[in-house]
Design an enzyme around this catalytic site. Structure first.
Site, PDB file in Angstrom:
ATOM      1  N   GLY A   1       0.775  -1.228   0.000  1.00  0.00           N
ATOM      2  CA  GLY A   1       0.000   0.000   0.000  1.00  0.00           C
ATOM      3  C   GLY A   1       0.811   1.285   0.000  1.00  0.00           C
ATOM      4  N   SER A   2       2.024   1.256  -0.559  1.00  0.00           N
ATOM      5  CA  SER A   2       2.818   2.494  -0.504  1.00  0.00           C
ATOM      6  C   SER A   2       2.206   3.589  -1.380  1.00  0.00           C
ATOM      7  CB  SER A   2       4.273   2.225  -0.889  1.00  0.00           C
ATOM      8  OG  SER A   2       4.397   1.919  -2.258  1.00  0.00           O
TER       9      SER A   2
ATOM     10  N   ARG B   1     -16.081 -13.768  -9.420  1.00  0.00           N
ATOM     11  CA  ARG B   1     -15.671 -12.366  -9.292  1.00  0.00           C
ATOM     12  C   ARG B   1     -16.853 -11.454  -8.995  1.00  0.00           C
ATOM     13  NH1 ARG B   1     -10.400 -12.112 -10.912  1.00  0.00           N
ATOM     14  NH2 ARG B   1      -9.745 -13.726 -12.342  1.00  0.00           N
TER      15      ARG B   1
ATOM     16  N   MET C   1      -4.624  -6.273  -6.829  1.00  0.00           N
ATOM     17  CA  MET C   1      -4.170  -7.333  -7.731  1.00  0.00           C
ATOM     18  C   MET C   1      -5.280  -8.290  -8.174  1.00  0.00           C
ATOM     19  SD  MET C   1      -1.137  -6.358  -8.155  1.00  0.00           S
ATOM     20  CE  MET C   1      -0.331  -7.675  -9.039  1.00  0.00           C
ATOM     21  N   ARG C   2      -6.524  -7.851  -8.138  1.00  0.00           N
ATOM     22  CA  ARG C   2      -7.615  -8.682  -8.645  1.00  0.00           C
ATOM     23  C   ARG C   2      -8.139  -8.080  -9.951  1.00  0.00           C
ATOM     24  NH1 ARG C   2      -6.731 -13.061  -6.823  1.00  0.00           N
ATOM     25  NH2 ARG C   2      -8.759 -13.743  -7.564  1.00  0.00           N
TER      26      ARG C   2
ATOM     27  N   LEU D   1     -11.040  -7.092 -12.308  1.00  0.00           N
ATOM     28  CA  LEU D   1     -12.426  -6.692 -12.042  1.00  0.00           C
ATOM     29  C   LEU D   1     -13.312  -7.036 -13.240  1.00  0.00           C
ATOM     30  CD1 LEU D   1     -11.507  -3.239 -10.512  1.00  0.00           C
ATOM     31  CD2 LEU D   1     -12.431  -5.189  -9.243  1.00  0.00           C
TER      32      LEU D   1
ATOM     33  N   ASN E   1      -6.212   3.992 -11.920  1.00  0.00           N
ATOM     34  CA  ASN E   1      -5.243   2.947 -11.578  1.00  0.00           C
ATOM     35  C   ASN E   1      -3.851   3.474 -11.868  1.00  0.00           C
ATOM     36  OD1 ASN E   1      -4.239   0.301 -10.943  1.00  0.00           O
ATOM     37  ND2 ASN E   1      -4.015  -0.082 -13.137  1.00  0.00           N
TER      38      ASN E   1
ATOM     39  N   HIS F   1      -0.175   1.977 -13.086  1.00  0.00           N
ATOM     40  CA  HIS F   1       0.439   0.788 -13.677  1.00  0.00           C
ATOM     41  C   HIS F   1       1.928   1.061 -13.860  1.00  0.00           C
ATOM     42  CE1 HIS F   1       0.706  -2.896 -15.980  1.00  0.00           C
ATOM     43  NE2 HIS F   1       1.457  -2.242 -16.842  1.00  0.00           N
TER      44      HIS F   1
END
Ligand code: GRF
Length: 207
Positions: free
Chosen positions: A14-15, A69, A94-95, A97, A111, A113
């Site tokens: 969570g940084s 999901r 890391m899931r 959606l 997001n 990336h």
């Protein structure tokens, strides 16, 4: 001032989440506020760190859903709704959606990336940038759309690749740059500014 209510989704350290939360909390004039940090892993270190910063947390373990999901996401919607979140920031979440969930939040979900998109979508971006012989590497903040890592680009930052770099050293040098880019893009996005942000940290080669 009415602030935009932001939920941050994490899976691990969570940084990036911490960078986003700190940026929002540091400035009373910030147009957004963190209302929830949500993880798919109840043991995610980031949950403790968020709580230490005074941000409400929740976890929905994806494992009991065994690949369903949509059911997992329906469960995540409960704390999201309760928090009043208006904008979602994925930060090392890391899931994958479903299209349904993404469409629910389309235009309201960001997001980060770790590559210069559209290069190197998906996983192992640092190793793939090295394998490709890139002279630069970087990160991208983008809107989330159903196609993986392909939504409209809101901002990018680049760093040089050094001859001695490994995937690990490259990732370690990129992460602090992610922590600059994501909060800066979030602030612009919430303010309605859709100009793309470019953070260029090019270094001169040693002569
Ligand atoms: C970051 O490199 C992010 O770009 C990627 O996963 C990593 C998460 O790191 N999606 P953290 O959990 O924010 O520390």
């Amino acid at each position: 001032m009415r602030k935009t209510r932001v939920a941050i989704l994490i899976s691990g350290g969570g940084s990036n989440m911490i960078a986003l939360v700190r940026a929002m909390l540091a400035d009373p004039e910030h147009p957004a506020e963190p209302v929830l940090v949500l993880s798919n892993d109840p043991r995610a270190k980031g949950l403790e760190l968020a709580a230490e910063l005074g941000v409400p947390t929740a976890a929905v373990d994806h494992r009991p859903f065994k690949g369903d999901r949509a059911a997992f996401e329906a469960e995540m919607m409960a704390p999201l709704r309760a928090s009043g979140a208006e904008l979602l920031c994925l930060a090392g979440f890391m899931r994958v959606l479903t299209t349904g969930f993404i469409e629910t939040w389309q235009g309201r979900m960001l997001n980060i990336h770790p590559s210069i998109l559209p290069l190197f979508t998906g996983l192992h971006t640092h190793a793939r940038a090295l394998e490709a012989g890139m002279a630069v590497h970087g990160c991208t903040v983008h809107e989330v759309t159903p196609e993986l890592d392909a939504g409209p680009i809101l901002g990018q930052a680049v760093i040089p690749v050094r001859p001695e770099d490994s995937p690990e050293t490259l990732a370690a040098r990129l992460l602090p740059v992610e922590h600059l880019l994501y909060p800066a893009v979030l602030r612009r996005f919430v303010s309605g500014d859709r100009r793309k942000l470019a953070l260029l940290r090019a270094e001169e080669p040693a002569s």
